[in-house]
Design a protein around this motif. Structure first.
Motif, short mmCIF file in Angstrom:
data_model
loop_
_atom_site.label_atom_id
_atom_site.label_comp_id
_atom_site.label_asym_id
_atom_site.label_seq_id
_atom_site.Cartn_x
_atom_site.Cartn_y
_atom_site.Cartn_z
N THR A 190 0.84 -1.20 0.00
CA THR A 190 0.00 0.00 0.00
C THR A 190 0.87 1.24 0.00
N ASP A 191 0.66 2.11 -0.97
CA ASP A 191 1.32 3.42 -0.98
C ASP A 191 0.36 4.42 -0.36
N HIS A 192 0.72 4.95 0.81
CA HIS A 192 -0.19 5.78 1.59
C HIS A 192 -0.41 7.17 0.99
N ARG A 193 0.49 7.63 0.13
CA ARG A 193 0.36 8.98 -0.42
C ARG A 193 -0.81 9.09 -1.38
N ILE A 194 -1.09 8.00 -2.10
CA ILE A 194 -2.17 8.06 -3.09
C ILE A 194 -3.24 6.99 -2.83
N GLY A 195 -3.09 6.26 -1.72
CA GLY A 195 -4.10 5.26 -1.37
C GLY A 195 -4.13 4.07 -2.32
#
Length: 353
Positions: A313-318
């Protein structure tokens, strides 16, 4: 915008004309600069010309609609040209966004184990392997600067250069804290642990790009440690440079000679000093806010690798992908493409505000 695009096309045609002159290469440095500019303008000009063709097709189809026998056919032609024109206009908006001047540079990457003891060092090794495989898939070259292993095969710190076309433009999104959730090899009870590692990505700068005074540098030599061949621990070939004004410390032990290791250290130092200057410039501009997608701050948690659930999961872009094995084997393009697209959207939003 169309006036700006016309000026770009005029400049491109001027560069094409100059490149065809017999004395073009008389000044190699200037010729290289002209060719670099020409290559940068070429995709904009090609898209602009396609946009103009679509506009002409629309006008011609509209004129022919006056003929009842041609109306149905011309309506289809008109609608297709209109759709093409709208798509090309959006593409031109993106192409005209300000470019990061460092996108074409090589990168210096630094990976450090974070929270989690030996497991964080093992995760740091996994990240180093991931970036190595990504670089290999794109035909980029990796050059080790400093690599400090643990007894169990983890990595305390890894500093390396990745050289290749567009390396910084792709890897700049990787700066920040990477978090892993998995059952460590050292865990007998099967419990999931959470650990972190930090990644820093710097554009590789030449010494000429940054002012470094010799009297500001303290050089220390020491014996190399870790795997690396018979010369390890026998000669003081490893080099550590301390930049007194900033307190920056860089070291390199991967080459056999002090001279080679010092040269690599100077490249690392130049890049770190450049980063400091850029941060000062950014903070000096009032009202400037960093893009939520761009190059992440080193203390910002940007991504989680959850092995039990097989997800990244990349938290910056969900963005969540359920293909952790492929990602850890260097399949990063889907993530990086999504980050680049989000950054472009953010820039467009700011440009239109």
């Amino acid at each position: 915008m169309l006036e700006k695009l016309q000026a770009v096309e005029n400049r491109y045609e001027e560069l094409c004309f100059r490149s065809e002159q017999s004395d073009f290469y008389a000044d190699p440095k200037r010729a290289a600069a002209f060719l670099r500019e020409k290559n940068e303008l070429e995709p904009i000009v090609e898209t602009f010309r396609a946009y103009n063709r679509a506009s002409r097709d629309m006008e011609e189809a509209q004129d022919l609609m006056a003929d009842p026998e041609m109306r149905e056919l011309c309506q289809e032609t008109f609608q297709k040209a209109k759709t093409d024109q709208e798509n090309l206009y959006r593409e031109l908006q993106v192409l005209l966004l300000p470019k990061d001047p460092n996108d074409g540079k090589n990168v210096i990457m630094e990976i450090r184990g974070g929270v989690g003891g030996e497991e964080s060092a093992l995760f740091a090794h996994s990240l180093f392997r991931m970036y190595s495989m990504y670089a290999a898939a794109r035909g980029w070259k990796i050059e080790l600067m400093n690599y400090n292993e643990t007894e169990l095969g983890g990595v305390k710190e890894a500093d390396f250069v990745i050289s290749g076309a567009g390396a910084y433009s792709r890897l700049k999104y990787e700066s920040g804290v990477h978090r892993v959730q998995r059952v460590p090899e050292t865990e007998s009870g099967g419990r999931v642990h959470t650990s972190t590692a930090t990644v820093a990505v710097l554009p590789e700068m030449e010494e000429v790009d940054v002012t470094i005074r010799p009297e500001d540098i303290e050089m220390q030599v020491f014996r190399s440690s870790g795997a690396g061949g018979q010369h390890i621990n026998k000669t003081s070939s490893a080099v550590r440079l301390i930049h007194r004004p900033s307190g920056i410390v860089v070291s390199c032990q991967e080459e056999r000679s002090q001279v080679q290791n010092r040269e690599k250290c100077m490249r690392m130092l130049a890049s770190k000093l450049y980063e400091i200057e850029q941060e000062k410039l950014d903070s000096a501009v009032t009202g400037m806010r960093r893009s939520q997608v761009g190059t992440g701050m080193r203390n910002e948690r940007i991504r989680t690798y959850n092995f039990p659930q097989g997800r990244v999961t990349d938290h910056r872009i969900g963005l969540t992908l359920y293909k952790i094995d492929a990602v850890m084997d260097g399949d990063l393009d889907e993530i990086i493409d999504a980050l680049a697209t989000a950054e472009q959207a953010e820039k467009l939003k700011q440009a239109q505000a």
